[in-house]
Design a protein around this motif. Structure first.
Motif, PDB file in Angstrom:
ATOM      1  N   ARG A  82     -17.965 115.690  72.834  1.00 48.69           N
ATOM      2  CA  ARG A  82     -16.857 116.209  73.637  1.00 48.69           C
ATOM      3  C   ARG A  82     -15.947 117.050  72.755  1.00 48.69           C
ATOM      4  O   ARG A  82     -15.994 116.953  71.521  1.00 48.69           O
TER       5      ARG A  82
ATOM      6  N   CYS B  48     -13.246 116.542  69.168  1.00 52.14           N
ATOM      7  CA  CYS B  48     -13.766 115.426  68.380  1.00 52.14           C
ATOM      8  C   CYS B  48     -14.254 116.007  67.054  1.00 52.14           C
ATOM      9  O   CYS B  48     -15.244 116.749  67.019  1.00 52.14           O
TER      10      CYS B  48
ATOM     11  N   TYR C 172     -15.752 114.709  64.554  1.00 48.26           N
ATOM     12  CA  TYR C 172     -17.094 114.258  64.155  1.00 48.26           C
ATOM     13  C   TYR C 172     -18.163 115.055  64.916  1.00 48.26           C
ATOM     14  O   TYR C 172     -19.219 115.374  64.376  1.00 48.26           O
TER      15      TYR C 172
ATOM     16  N   ARG D 188     -19.252 104.155  74.100  1.00 49.23           N
ATOM     17  CA  ARG D 188     -18.785 105.452  74.593  1.00 49.23           C
ATOM     18  C   ARG D 188     -18.537 106.439  73.443  1.00 49.23           C
ATOM     19  O   ARG D 188     -18.180 107.588  73.657  1.00 49.23           O
TER      20      ARG D 188
ATOM     21  N   VAL E 182     -18.646 109.125  70.583  1.00 44.36           N
ATOM     22  CA  VAL E 182     -19.367 110.368  70.313  1.00 44.36           C
ATOM     23  C   VAL E 182     -19.080 110.773  68.873  1.00 44.36           C
ATOM     24  O   VAL E 182     -18.037 110.404  68.328  1.00 44.36           O
TER      25      VAL E 182
ATOM     26  N   GLU F   1     -23.205 107.884  64.854  1.00 45.47           N
ATOM     27  CA  GLU F   1     -22.708 108.184  63.501  1.00 45.47           C
ATOM     28  C   GLU F   1     -23.086 109.612  63.080  1.00 45.47           C
ATOM     29  O   GLU F   1     -24.261 109.929  62.870  1.00 45.47           O
ATOM     30  N   SER F   2     -22.038 110.427  62.924  1.00 47.65           N
ATOM     31  CA  SER F   2     -22.253 111.838  62.604  1.00 47.65           C
ATOM     32  C   SER F   2     -23.104 112.028  61.349  1.00 47.65           C
ATOM     33  O   SER F   2     -23.985 112.896  61.320  1.00 47.65           O
TER      34      SER F   2
END
Ligand SMILES: N[C@@H](CCC(=O)N[C@@H](CS)C(=O)NCC(=O)O)C(=O)O
Length: 107
Positions: A31, A34, A36, A72, A74, A91-92
């Motif tokens: 989204r 964000c 990350y 939820r 992201v 986890e980015s």
């Protein structure tokens, strides 16, 4: 697990996410605003990957993320290693590592 594995920290290893052979088997749940997600999207751009993005401010996408991934949060990468079976990678840093591995394997 053998004593040798245990001493070498094998209990901390996570099973790597399954690799796919086409970008249409990946979808990035994300989204706006964000950081990350932005970090992941920068790498998507750098690697030139045409990944479907699912905006979780849209209720259908949020519901799919929560039902499939269980959280939820992201960003989350949805991986479809076999038709109809999904693996949800959070986890980015893990997503970025996976995408680099994908790009290396699918040149
Ligand atoms: N460690 C995670 C942090 C991700 C994170 O904190 N994402 C925020 C949005 S920027 C989030 O989804 N928080 C939970 C929520 O909003 O429900 C990563 O690197 O991906």
């Amino acid at each position: 697990m053998s004593l040798f594995d245990w001493l070498n920290g094998a209990e901390n290893e996570q099973e790597p996410a399954p690799m796919v052979d086409a970008v249409d088997k990946l979808a990035l749940y994300q989204r706006a605003w964000c950081p990350y997600c932005e970090r992941v999207k920068m790498v998507v751009g750098e690697l030139g990957l045409d990944i479907t993005e699912c905006d979780t401010t849209e209720p259908d996408h949020l519901q799919a993320l929560m039902a499939g991934g269980g959280q939820r949060m992201v960003p989350c990468l949805r991986i479809e290693p076999e038709p109809g079976r999904y693996v949800w990678l959070y986890e980015s840093a893990d997503i970025i590592a996976y995408l680099r591995r994908y790009a290396g394997a699918n040149k």
